[in-house]
Motif scaffolding. Structure first.
Motif, PDB file in Angstrom:
ATOM      1  N   MET A   1      27.069  24.342  33.049  1.00  0.00           N
ATOM      2  CA  MET A   1      25.873  25.101  33.401  1.00  0.00           C
ATOM      3  C   MET A   1      25.620  26.191  32.369  1.00  0.00           C
ATOM      4  N   PHE A   2      26.689  26.790  31.857  1.00  0.00           N
ATOM      5  CA  PHE A   2      26.585  27.786  30.784  1.00  0.00           C
ATOM      6  C   PHE A   2      25.890  27.158  29.566  1.00  0.00           C
ATOM      7  N   LEU A   3      26.332  25.946  29.209  1.00  0.00           N
ATOM      8  CA  LEU A   3      25.782  25.248  28.043  1.00  0.00           C
ATOM      9  C   LEU A   3      24.310  24.910  28.249  1.00  0.00           C
ATOM     10  N   ASN A   4      23.984  24.393  29.421  1.00  0.00           N
ATOM     11  CA  ASN A   4      22.582  24.057  29.674  1.00  0.00           C
ATOM     12  C   ASN A   4      21.711  25.302  29.764  1.00  0.00           C
ATOM     13  N   GLY A   5      22.289  26.420  30.201  1.00  0.00           N
ATOM     14  CA  GLY A   5      21.543  27.667  30.200  1.00  0.00           C
ATOM     15  C   GLY A   5      21.151  28.094  28.791  1.00  0.00           C
ATOM     16  N   ILE A   6      22.061  27.923  27.847  1.00  0.00           N
ATOM     17  CA  ILE A   6      21.753  28.210  26.440  1.00  0.00           C
ATOM     18  C   ILE A   6      20.590  27.344  25.965  1.00  0.00           C
ATOM     19  N   LEU A   7      20.670  26.044  26.276  1.00  0.00           N
ATOM     20  CA  LEU A   7      19.597  25.134  25.867  1.00  0.00           C
ATOM     21  C   LEU A   7      18.287  25.480  26.557  1.00  0.00           C
ATOM     22  N   GLY A   8      18.364  25.869  27.830  1.00  0.00           N
ATOM     23  CA  GLY A   8      17.150  26.275  28.534  1.00  0.00           C
ATOM     24  C   GLY A   8      16.496  27.485  27.891  1.00  0.00           C
ATOM     25  N   GLY A   9      17.315  28.449  27.470  1.00  0.00           N
ATOM     26  CA  GLY A   9      16.777  29.609  26.769  1.00  0.00           C
ATOM     27  C   GLY A   9      16.110  29.234  25.461  1.00  0.00           C
ATOM     28  N   LEU A  10      16.707  28.290  24.749  1.00  0.00           N
ATOM     29  CA  LEU A  10      16.126  27.827  23.482  1.00  0.00           C
ATOM     30  C   LEU A  10      14.792  27.127  23.702  1.00  0.00           C
ATOM     31  N   VAL A  11      14.755  26.250  24.698  1.00  0.00           N
ATOM     32  CA  VAL A  11      13.497  25.549  25.000  1.00  0.00           C
ATOM     33  C   VAL A  11      12.435  26.547  25.467  1.00  0.00           C
ATOM     34  N   GLY A  12      12.859  27.515  26.287  1.00  0.00           N
ATOM     35  CA  GLY A  12      11.914  28.475  26.838  1.00  0.00           C
ATOM     36  C   GLY A  12      11.249  29.353  25.799  1.00  0.00           C
ATOM     37  N   ILE A  13      11.948  29.709  24.741  1.00  0.00           N
ATOM     38  CA  ILE A  13      11.385  30.592  23.720  1.00  0.00           C
ATOM     39  C   ILE A  13      10.579  29.836  22.672  1.00  0.00           C
ATOM     40  N   THR A  14      10.719  28.531  22.640  1.00  0.00           N
ATOM     41  CA  THR A  14      10.149  27.742  21.543  1.00  0.00           C
ATOM     42  C   THR A  14       8.628  27.830  21.453  1.00  0.00           C
ATOM     43  N   ALA A  15       7.935  27.954  22.596  1.00  0.00           N
ATOM     44  CA  ALA A  15       6.464  28.007  22.546  1.00  0.00           C
ATOM     45  C   ALA A  15       5.941  29.308  21.954  1.00  0.00           C
ATOM     46  N   GLY A  16       6.697  30.390  22.095  1.00  0.00           N
ATOM     47  CA  GLY A  16       6.180  31.687  21.653  1.00  0.00           C
ATOM     48  C   GLY A  16       7.157  32.505  20.852  1.00  0.00           C
ATOM     49  N   ALA A  17       8.048  31.842  20.124  1.00  0.00           N
ATOM     50  CA  ALA A  17       9.096  32.556  19.388  1.00  0.00           C
ATOM     51  C   ALA A  17       8.537  33.524  18.359  1.00  0.00           C
ATOM     52  N   ASP A  18       7.345  33.259  17.850  1.00  0.00           N
ATOM     53  CA  ASP A  18       6.744  34.118  16.832  1.00  0.00           C
ATOM     54  C   ASP A  18       5.913  35.248  17.423  1.00  0.00           C
ATOM     55  N   LEU A  19       5.724  35.232  18.748  1.00  0.00           N
ATOM     56  CA  LEU A  19       4.865  36.218  19.393  1.00  0.00           C
ATOM     57  C   LEU A  19       5.631  37.296  20.130  1.00  0.00           C
ATOM     58  N   MET A  20       6.916  37.029  20.410  1.00  0.00           N
ATOM     59  CA  MET A  20       7.666  37.873  21.328  1.00  0.00           C
ATOM     60  C   MET A  20       8.465  38.961  20.623  1.00  0.00           C
TER      61      MET A  20
END
Length: 412
Positions: free
Chosen positions: A274-293
């Motif tokens: 779950m720790f590992l998938n949480g990391i991946l979830g964070g990566l996917v979550g930021i991908t749409a707006g990584a340059d805006l945040m």
């Protein structure tokens, strides 16, 4: 453009391309680590097929389909302008206009081709251990060859989503949820693995055979995301590229912490997967707006993505859907979250932008679900999509490939 700047841009884009290519190693390690040893060859074969077939399909027509210059009157939806088979540089030179001529056409093709293959890789993990290899290969050809570039053209190719103002910097929707929607449909049509749900309907854990390998896969994916998001700047701009790498890493770290914290609160254990998938979830979550945040916003988005992972995995289990690697929760649910987060945080935050993001998610989702249903239902009727009970119990490596990944060890 200054020759030195052009060269720097091109070198960075080539490095980013290599990092995204390396992500396929991460996906392979993650998938085989979280599944049983008797299916290792099968999973590796699928991942190698995806990258080889994906590149050839993207060369043949995918790249031209995705960046077509829509025909007049098309409204940026269909009526694509396909002038040639295979890729060729534009008449005005070796640089793509949409990237402001910052690097070569050839580098752009290879960089974008790495993204195309990722969509099918997401599906590979979700259907692991019971899908027919032939059916999966045919599905990959249609999904990577047609569905992915059509959806990509709607935004990145200057289509109607782009005209609406829909924003997806590096693909929370256009890559991750495109793969996630297909994974959801495929898992539903395939049914669960034998033994996943008992007579009481409760989910039973089917442990993977190598958690160390899965951990290595996630760390490789995190590294590869520097190219995935960092390369999406489409230049070596020092300020913006650095910001993107910072927001990407902070979201990943916060995602991992969010997932492990909520999982402990709910289940009273420190679950590494779950720790590992949480990391991946964070990566996917930021991908749409990584340059805006801002960094603070990236931490919030990542942390919430980590919470979503725990709840998403529980929801998938409750719906009696069997997803061995958590692909639906990571790539689909967190992909949706990351896309909507653009309308909540960052420089584009606002009600109007949020609704635009929501409309984009719904339209892409509907299109991908319909396409996936058509392709997979046709394959199910024509050739079948699930292996026999005997093949599943004894392992796909022996039955589908006639070989064993660990010949000196006993299969599970």
């Amino acid at each position: 453009m200054d020759v030195g700047l052009f060269t720097a841009n091109n070198i960075w884009m080539m490095i980013a391309t290599a990092l995204v290519f390396f992500m396929h190693t991460g996906f392979s390690f993650l998938e085989i680590g979280l599944t049983r040893s008797k299916n290792t060859i099968n999973i590796l074969f699928k991942n190698i097929f995806i990258i080889t077939a994906g590149l050839l399909l993207y060369y043949a027509w995918g790249f031209n389909l995705m960046y077509p210059g829509f025909e007049e009157g098309s409204a940026g939806i269909f009526q694509f302008s396909m002038d040639s088979f295979g890729i060729a540089p534009p008449e005005n030179g070796m640089t793509p206009e949409y990237a402001d001529g910052g690097y070569t056409w050839w580098t752009d093709f290879l960089f974008q081709g790495m993204f195309a293959a990722t969509a099918a890789t997401i599906v590979s993990g979700a259907v692991a251990e019971r899908v027919k290899i032939g059916a999966f290969m045919v599905f990959t050809v249609f999904y990577v060859g047609l569905v992915y570039p059509i959806v990509g053209a709607w935004k990145w190719g200057g289509g109607f989503l782009d005209a609406w103002g829909f924003y997806d910097f590096a693909g929370s929707t256009l890559v991750h949820s495109v793969g996630g929607w297909a994974a959801l449909v495929a898992v539903a049509l395939l049914g669960p693995r034998i033994g996943k749900f008992g007579d009481d309907g409760k989910s039973k854990a089917i442990p993977g055979h190598s958690i160390p390998m899965a951990t290595a896969g996630v760390l490789i994916l995190w590294l590869g995301w520097f190219g995935f998001n960092g390369g999406s700047v489409l230049s070596a701009d020092p300020e913006l590229t650095s910001l993107v790498l910072v927001t990407t890493s902070l979201a990943a770290a916060a995602g991992g912490m969010g997932a492990v914290l909520l999982n402990y609160i709910l289940y009273k254990n420190l679950d590494l997967t779950m720790f590992l998938n949480g990391i991946l979830g964070g990566l996917v979550g930021i991908t749409a707006g990584a340059d805006l945040m801002s960094p603070n916003e990236a931490i919030i988005i990542g942390f919430l993505a980590g919470l979503i992972i725990v709840l998403g995995v529980a929801l998938v289990d409750k719906l009696k859907l069997d997803d061995p690697v958590g692909a639906v929760a990571v790539h689909l649910i967190c992909g949706i979250w990351g896309t909507l987060a653009v309308g909540i945080f960052g420089s584009k935050a606002g009600g109007g932008q949020f609704m635009t993001q929501l409309y984009g998610v719904l339209i892409v989702g509907a299109f991908c679900i319909v396409c996936s249903l058509i392709i997979l239902s046709a394959l199910k009727a024509i050739m079948g999509i699930r292996v026999s009970k005997e093949e599943e119990v004894e392992g796909l490596d022996i039955h589908e490939h006639g070989m064993d990944a660990y010949p000196d060890f006993t299969n599970d």
